[in-house]
Design an enzyme around this catalytic site. Structure first.
Site, PDB file in Angstrom:
ATOM      1  N   LYS A   1      -2.628   1.975   0.475  1.00 42.03           N
ATOM      2  CA  LYS A   1      -1.765   0.853   1.062  1.00 42.03           C
ATOM      3  C   LYS A   1      -1.390   1.319   2.430  1.00 42.03           C
ATOM      4  O   LYS A   1      -1.432   2.151   3.099  1.00 42.03           O
ATOM      5  CB  LYS A   1      -0.423   1.138   0.139  1.00 42.03           C
TER       6      LYS A   1
ATOM      7  N   ARG B   1      -2.222   3.916 -10.473  1.00 40.91           N
ATOM      8  CA  ARG B   1      -3.306   3.143 -10.185  1.00 40.91           C
ATOM      9  C   ARG B   1      -3.988   3.276  -8.615  1.00 40.91           C
ATOM     10  O   ARG B   1      -3.704   3.269  -7.835  1.00 40.91           O
ATOM     11  CB  ARG B   1      -2.793   1.738 -10.094  1.00 40.91           C
TER      12      ARG B   1
END
Length: 321
Positions: free
Chosen positions: A244, A289
């Site tokens: 991210k 995830r």
């Protein structure tokens, strides 16, 4: 005909943190767009992730990165269903479909998926909750800050999620005054009410705090500080922090190489992400995830060992040679 219910807390019955491998069957995902957008390459990646130790696979046919575009329902179905069917022919691994569209979810569940990973928390498509309920499927409900405050600077770079406006102008105005944790619960409370109304059992639900979706760097970090609130509410956590932007920004600020065009920069993104996985595992997060299982497998082993220390062997360690 419904499937047997998949109780999400039992995905990793040994109490350890599980890993969900990402397979983006898209040409434009932020990290691996175009790498697995054929059945052959997607199935090969599935085999690779399973061999590395994945407990679950998340199959997505629409990128949700900043600047991405809406994918028509039929096209999304054509992307994900053949891949799910092909994986299911050779593995009974748990599969989630990453979609907010009810028709896509319905087709994916029929093809063999077990869980719907809905980044709109059942709010983007009026039919989604009923589709999940009728299939007795699992549901991952994500807090979507982009939907809760669409005019925020961090949200405007994302595509629009959902077929309709979920919140009234009055609600959006009120949300603008909320801190990020209160906003998460305002959103998730509405998602959970939708699930309950449709008859989805609490045991079928995992909650995702929406890390990386229209959040500032500080807000991402604060939500990570408050993961325990999801457990306190009685739900398992599904967490996506792999590669991210805020993780990359932390490294950039420290002067660490993060250019994905270099081997070191690409590797560093996964190493940094795995540090967050280790922290999450130590806090008891149920499912992470991730893009690269190998880094995160090591991280969960360390984090789980700390959290489950009382059950560890009281072993006297040998001296290094």
């Amino acid at each position: 005909m419904t499937k047997n219910r998949l109780y999400l807390k039992s995905l990793t019955p040994d109490g350890k943190t599980g890993l969900c491998g990402i397979i983006n069957v898209t040409p434009d995902s932020f990290s691996d767009g175009g790498r697995y957008n054929t059945i052959e390459t997607a199935v090969a990646q599935a085999r690779h992730l399973i061999a590395q130790g994945a407990n679950m696979l998340d199959i997505g046919g629409e990128s949700t990165r900043p600047g991405s575009h809406y994918v028509e329902v039929e096209e999304e179905i054509q992307r994900v269903v053949p891949v799910i069917e092909a994986i299911r022919k050779e593995s009974d691994i748990v599969i989630s479909v990453d979609t907010w569209k009810a028709s896509v979810a319905q087709a994916a569940l029929k093809a063999g998926a077990d869980i719907v990973n809905d980044i709109t928390g059942l709010l983007g498509d009026e039919e989604m909750a009923q589709v999940v309920a009728e299939a007795s499927a699992g549901a991952i409900l994500m807090f979507n800050p982009v939907m809760a405050r669409p005019h925020h600077t961090s949200a405007t770079i994302f595509p629009k999620f959902g077929f309709q406006d979920v919140f009234s102008a009055e609600e959006l105005t009120r949300f603008a005054t909320f801190d990020i944790v209160d906003l998460m619960w305002a959103f998730l409370d509405k998602s959970l009410a939708k699930a309950k109304e449709a008859g989805i059992e609490r045991s079928q639900i995992m909650l995702d705090p929406g890390i990386g979706f229209g959040l500032t760097k500080r807000e991402n970090l604060i939500l990570l500080q408050h993961l325990h609130e999801i457990h306190q509410a009685g739900f398992p956590i599904f967490l996506g922090v792999s590669r991210k932007r805020f993780v990359v920004n932390i490294l950039e600020d420290a002067g660490i190489e993060v250019d994905p065009e270099t081997d070191l920069g690409y590797q560093n993104r996964d190493i940094a992400s795995s540090h967050l996985t280790s922290i999450a595992a130590s806090l008891g997060v149920e499912m992470l995830r991730v893009h690269d299982i190998s880094y995160h497998k090591m991280a969960t082993e360390i984090g789980d060992a700390i959290r489950l220390a009382q059950g560890a062997e009281d072993l006297t360690l040998r001296q290094y040679k």
